[in-house]
Design an enzyme around this catalytic site. Structure first.
Site, mmCIF file in Angstrom:
data_model
loop_
_atom_site.group_PDB
_atom_site.id
_atom_site.type_symbol
_atom_site.label_atom_id
_atom_site.label_comp_id
_atom_site.label_asym_id
_atom_site.label_seq_id
_atom_site.Cartn_x
_atom_site.Cartn_y
_atom_site.Cartn_z
ATOM 1 N N ASP A 13 -9.696 13.163 122.737
ATOM 2 C CA ASP A 13 -8.576 12.234 122.515
ATOM 3 C C ASP A 13 -7.270 12.692 123.166
ATOM 4 O OD1 ASP A 13 -10.303 10.698 120.965
ATOM 5 O OD2 ASP A 13 -9.799 11.806 119.144
ATOM 6 N N GLU A 14 -7.378 13.402 124.265
ATOM 7 C CA GLU A 14 -6.177 13.923 124.928
ATOM 8 C C GLU A 14 -5.480 12.857 125.764
ATOM 9 O OE1 GLU A 14 -9.258 15.066 125.356
ATOM 10 O OE2 GLU A 14 -9.379 17.163 124.758
ATOM 11 N N GLY A 15 -6.159 11.716 125.966
ATOM 12 C CA GLY A 15 -5.616 10.688 126.847
ATOM 13 C C GLY A 15 -6.365 10.669 128.175
ATOM 14 N N LYS A 16 -7.614 11.102 128.146
ATOM 15 C CA LYS A 16 -8.442 11.149 129.378
ATOM 16 C C LYS A 16 -8.554 9.777 130.021
ATOM 17 C CE LYS A 16 -11.864 12.667 126.931
ATOM 18 N NZ LYS A 16 -11.196 12.957 125.659
ATOM 19 N N GLY A 40 -14.187 7.505 122.334
ATOM 20 C CA GLY A 40 -13.327 6.324 122.150
ATOM 21 C C GLY A 40 -12.189 6.463 123.131
ATOM 22 N N HIS A 41 -12.160 5.614 124.139
ATOM 23 C CA HIS A 41 -11.199 5.751 125.230
ATOM 24 C C HIS A 41 -10.316 4.511 125.306
ATOM 25 C CE1 HIS A 41 -14.197 8.703 127.338
ATOM 26 N NE2 HIS A 41 -13.618 9.219 126.284
ATOM 27 N N GLN A 222 -15.098 13.590 125.183
ATOM 28 C CA GLN A 222 -14.821 14.698 124.261
ATOM 29 C C GLN A 222 -13.876 15.719 124.929
ATOM 30 O OE1 GLN A 222 -18.530 13.733 124.408
ATOM 31 N NE2 GLN A 222 -17.669 12.236 123.029
ATOM 32 N N THR A 297 -10.261 6.397 117.742
ATOM 33 C CA THR A 297 -10.607 5.087 118.320
ATOM 34 C C THR A 297 -11.989 4.632 117.853
ATOM 35 O OG1 THR A 297 -9.462 5.875 120.281
ATOM 36 C CG2 THR A 297 -10.662 3.841 120.539
ATOM 37 N N THR A 299 -13.845 5.929 115.028
ATOM 38 C CA THR A 299 -14.119 5.906 113.586
ATOM 39 C C THR A 299 -12.906 5.497 112.746
ATOM 40 O OG1 THR A 299 -13.557 8.247 113.460
ATOM 41 C CG2 THR A 299 -15.890 7.712 113.757
ATOM 42 N N LEU A 330 4.038 13.498 125.913
ATOM 43 C CA LEU A 330 5.277 14.269 125.842
ATOM 44 C C LEU A 330 6.332 13.500 125.043
ATOM 45 C CD1 LEU A 330 6.381 16.976 127.127
ATOM 46 C CD2 LEU A 330 7.656 15.505 128.663
ATOM 47 N N VAL A 414 4.246 9.866 129.586
ATOM 48 C CA VAL A 414 5.326 9.685 128.612
ATOM 49 C C VAL A 414 5.188 8.365 127.843
ATOM 50 C CG1 VAL A 414 7.017 11.187 129.731
ATOM 51 C CG2 VAL A 414 6.788 8.816 130.504
ATOM 52 N N GLY A 415 3.989 7.822 127.817
ATOM 53 C CA GLY A 415 3.736 6.591 127.081
ATOM 54 C C GLY A 415 2.318 6.151 127.360
HETATM 55 P P1 GDP Z 1 -9.235 9.900 125.206
HETATM 56 O O1 GDP Z 1 -10.391 9.868 124.261
HETATM 57 O O2 GDP Z 1 -8.950 11.265 125.709
HETATM 58 O O3 GDP Z 1 -9.366 8.906 126.323
HETATM 59 O O4 GDP Z 1 -7.953 9.503 124.349
HETATM 60 P P2 GDP Z 1 -7.850 8.280 123.318
HETATM 61 O O5 GDP Z 1 -7.769 7.021 124.087
HETATM 62 O O6 GDP Z 1 -8.882 8.396 122.256
HETATM 63 O O7 GDP Z 1 -6.492 8.633 122.588
HETATM 64 C C1 GDP Z 1 -5.270 8.735 123.272
HETATM 65 C C2 GDP Z 1 -4.296 7.701 122.685
HETATM 66 O O8 GDP Z 1 -2.994 7.994 123.124
HETATM 67 C C3 GDP Z 1 -4.581 6.285 123.144
HETATM 68 O O9 GDP Z 1 -4.233 5.391 122.118
HETATM 69 C C4 GDP Z 1 -3.651 6.116 124.344
HETATM 70 O O10 GDP Z 1 -3.285 4.765 124.571
HETATM 71 C C5 GDP Z 1 -2.463 6.919 123.909
HETATM 72 N N1 GDP Z 1 -1.707 7.580 124.972
HETATM 73 C C6 GDP Z 1 -2.175 8.121 126.129
HETATM 74 N N2 GDP Z 1 -1.177 8.739 126.792
HETATM 75 C C7 GDP Z 1 -0.068 8.591 126.046
HETATM 76 C C8 GDP Z 1 1.292 9.055 126.181
HETATM 77 O O11 GDP Z 1 1.668 9.740 127.133
HETATM 78 N N3 GDP Z 1 2.157 8.729 125.173
HETATM 79 C C9 GDP Z 1 1.787 7.999 124.103
HETATM 80 N N4 GDP Z 1 2.692 7.738 123.177
HETATM 81 N N5 GDP Z 1 0.525 7.549 123.949
HETATM 82 C C10 GDP Z 1 -0.386 7.857 124.889
HETATM 83 P P1 IMO Z 2 -13.291 11.250 123.157
HETATM 84 O O1 IMO Z 2 -14.118 11.075 124.406
HETATM 85 C C1 IMO Z 2 -12.573 13.363 119.450
HETATM 86 C C2 IMO Z 2 -16.063 14.944 117.349
HETATM 87 C C3 IMO Z 2 -16.412 14.334 116.006
HETATM 88 C C4 IMO Z 2 -16.995 15.559 115.311
HETATM 89 C C5 IMO Z 2 -17.767 16.253 116.441
HETATM 90 C C6 IMO Z 2 -19.248 15.932 116.478
HETATM 91 O O2 IMO Z 2 -12.711 9.987 122.652
HETATM 92 O O3 IMO Z 2 -12.294 12.339 123.331
HETATM 93 P P2 IMO Z 2 -20.605 13.774 117.249
HETATM 94 O O4 IMO Z 2 -20.583 12.378 116.715
HETATM 95 O O5 IMO Z 2 -20.255 13.886 118.685
HETATM 96 O O6 IMO Z 2 -21.866 14.503 116.911
HETATM 97 O O7 IMO Z 2 -19.439 14.531 116.410
HETATM 98 O O8 IMO Z 2 -17.153 15.820 117.641
HETATM 99 N N1 IMO Z 2 -15.966 13.976 118.471
HETATM 100 C C7 IMO Z 2 -14.800 13.606 119.021
HETATM 101 N N2 IMO Z 2 -13.525 13.901 118.669
HETATM 102 N N3 IMO Z 2 -12.807 12.599 120.529
HETATM 103 C C8 IMO Z 2 -14.081 12.336 120.903
HETATM 104 O O9 IMO Z 2 -14.382 11.677 122.053
HETATM 105 C C9 IMO Z 2 -15.150 12.799 120.116
HETATM 106 N N4 IMO Z 2 -16.497 12.691 120.176
HETATM 107 C C10 IMO Z 2 -16.977 13.430 119.172
HETATM 108 O O10 IMO Z 2 -15.266 13.859 115.352
HETATM 109 O O11 IMO Z 2 -15.964 16.423 114.910
HETATM 110 MG MG MG Z 3 -10.810 9.289 122.294
#
Ligand code: GDP
Ligand code: IMO
Ligand code: MG
Length: 424
Positions: A13-16, A40-41, A222, A297, A299, A330, A414-415
């Site tokens: 969930d780093e914002g990949k 969840g992206h 992940q 995203t 769960t 940031l 930054v957003g």
């Molecule tokens: P991923 O799994 O690494 O692709 O990340 P997620 O999409 O699960 O979670 C990142 C969340 O942060 C999403 O809701 C994005 O829309 C949001 N996001 C991404 N970059 C930024 C940012 O620079 N600032 C803010 N406020 N939100 C961001």
């Molecule tokens: P994205 O691609 C954050 C976590 C689950 C749990 C562990 C094992 O959006 O960054 P699993 O269902 O894979 O066997 O669960 O991994 N987990 C994630 N956490 N972002 C994800 O994907 C994740 N995919 C799995 O919460 O701790």
């Molecule tokens: Mg995610």
């Protein structure tokens, strides 16, 4: 653009997806190489929000090929739901291709994921319950079904004759749960075949040849701290999220990969259970959770939050082979007077200091972070487009992360919107 892998360099969930979407503009092919619908992206563009679980985030651009490689695991019903939602948003899916070698998540995998979690009682992993662990386990145990098996009736029937009794025995004897008839599973398989048929790329070797000299972007799911080899085992997912797997999970070769973008949030989050040394349980943690909208995203669970952890960061850059950092969110710190970075861990039992990540994660319960305190910038950054316009303290924070991780920052986000991005 050189051929690039985008990986998560924390706990996911780093914002990949935002970074993948941005870079996709200059790529011809976007490849997912591991994970499944546990991912969840989110991509935000033009006031619209797109959610992906399996489909590569590059699909929003016209004339791109998006490939789900052999390293991915697919639950066809979840895939169908995802593509139906994207179709409603008028996303063109004609460039989507699926490797026939990708492994299928079957109904019994989802059952076993839930049952296994329940039986773990106090040592639950906190999985997404999407059947990921049981699917990858079966792949390694050589009792999984692949997408291509759906298209070969004879093989499918034979494979099920050996696989299903094993699965039913686990369901009945270990978990005292519902079992499956062969006929029932064949019914699911017929449905799965129809769902996947328009996308399956039996000519994937041609695809690999076709894109050999074009631009390829690999999209990780992940993050390295969730990698089954390198993460906080056993609190990890069941696939390899490091860049090294991009080749293994796609059919392309390591020699074709040049850059690895490690995506880091300006702080750290984690969903599910497991060690997290810089986790915050105070007002700062709550503020980060709220301003950062830190909910999963997939769960909907609240994400745990903490200060940036440079011990983990340096480690994930090392084993992930990160050549450039994308630092996201940031803007979440815009109203923070003070921001902390963990530069080491201290063992509460004996005062021992760790600057390298201790891979025995069972001792993490005894570790506390050693923090450096940075001054905040107390300025809105979300409209800034040029690096030079960032407040001085924001630049200092970025520069400190570069120094600690020994990798340059090349993108600052930054957003959430595609446009709220600064290329350094
Ligand atoms: P991923 O799994 O690494 O692709 O990340 P997620 O999409 O699960 O979670 C990142 C969340 O942060 C999403 O809701 C994005 O829309 C949001 N996001 C991404 N970059 C930024 C940012 O620079 N600032 C803010 N406020 N939100 C961001
Ligand atoms: P994205 O691609 C954050 C976590 C689950 C749990 C562990 C094992 O959006 O960054 P699993 O269902 O894979 O066997 O669960 O991994 N987990 C994630 N956490 N972002 C994800 O994907 C994740 N995919 C799995 O919460 O701790
Ligand atoms: Mg995610």
């Amino acid at each position: 653009m050189e051929n690039t892998v985008v990986i998560g360099a924390q706990w996911g969930d780093e914002g990949k997806a935002k970074i993948t979407d941005l870079l996709s503009e200059n790529a011809d092919l976007i490849v997912r190489f591991q994970g499944g619908c546990n991912a969840g992206h989110t991509v935000v563009y033009d006031d619209k929000t797109y959610k992906f679980h399996l489909v590569p985030s590059g699909i929003l651009y016209k004339n791109k090929t998006c490939f789900l490689g052999n390293g991915v695991v697919i639950h066809p019903e979840t895939f169908e739901k995802e593509i139906n939602e994207l179709k409603l948003q008028e996303v063109n899916l004609s460039g989507l291709r699926i490797s026939p070698l990708a492994v299928l998540t079957m109904p019994y995998h989802i059952d076993i994921d839930g049952l296994s979690e329940n039986s773990l009682k106090n040592s639950k992993i906190g999985t997404t319950k999407k059947g990921i662990g049981p699917t990858y386990s079966d792949k390694i145990a050589r009792i999984a079904l692949k997408v291509q098996d759906l298209f070969d009736e004879e093989t499918l029937a034979q494979r099920l004759d050996s696989i299903l009794p094993l699965k039913n025995s686990v369901l009945k004897n270990v978990y005292n749960s519902k079992t499956y008839e062969k006929k029932e599973i064949l019914g699911f398989c017929e449905r799965y075949k129809n769902i996947l048929k328009p996308y399956v790329c039996f000519e994937w070797q041609n695809l690999v040849r076709e894109f050999k000299n074009k631009k390829i972007l690999f999209e990780g799911a992940q993050g390295v701290m969730l990698d089954v080899d390198w993460g906080t085992y056993p609190y990890v997912t069941s696939s390899n999220a490091v860049s090294g797997y991009a080749a293994c999970g796609s059919g392309f070769s390591v020699s074709q990969i040049k850059d690895v973008i490690g995506v880091y949030k300006a702080y750290v989050t984690r969903v599910g259970e497991g060690p997290f040394v810089t986790e915050l349980f105070d007002k700062d943690g709550e503020t980060i959770q709220q301003i950062g909208c830190e909910f999963g995203t997939t769960t909907g669970r609240k994400r745990r939050t903490g200060w940036f952890d440079a011990v983990c960061g340096k480690y994930t850059a090392l084993v992930g082979g990160v050549t450039k950092i994308a630092l996201t969110k940031l803007d979440v710190f815009d109203n923070f007077e003070k921001i902390k970075i963990a530069v080491a861990y201290k063992d509460k039992r004996n005062g021992k200091i760790y600057t390298d990540f201790p891979t025995n994660t069972f001792i993490h319960q005894y570790l506390e972070p050693v923090y450096e305190v940075c001054d905040g910038w107390m300025t809105k950054t979300s409209d800034i487009k040029n690096y030079s316009d960032l407040p001085a303290n924001a630049k200092k924070y970025i520069s400190r992360i570069e120094t600690l991780l020994e990798v340059p920052v090349s993108i600052v986000s930054v957003g959430a919107d595609r446009n709220q991005t600064i290329f350094v």
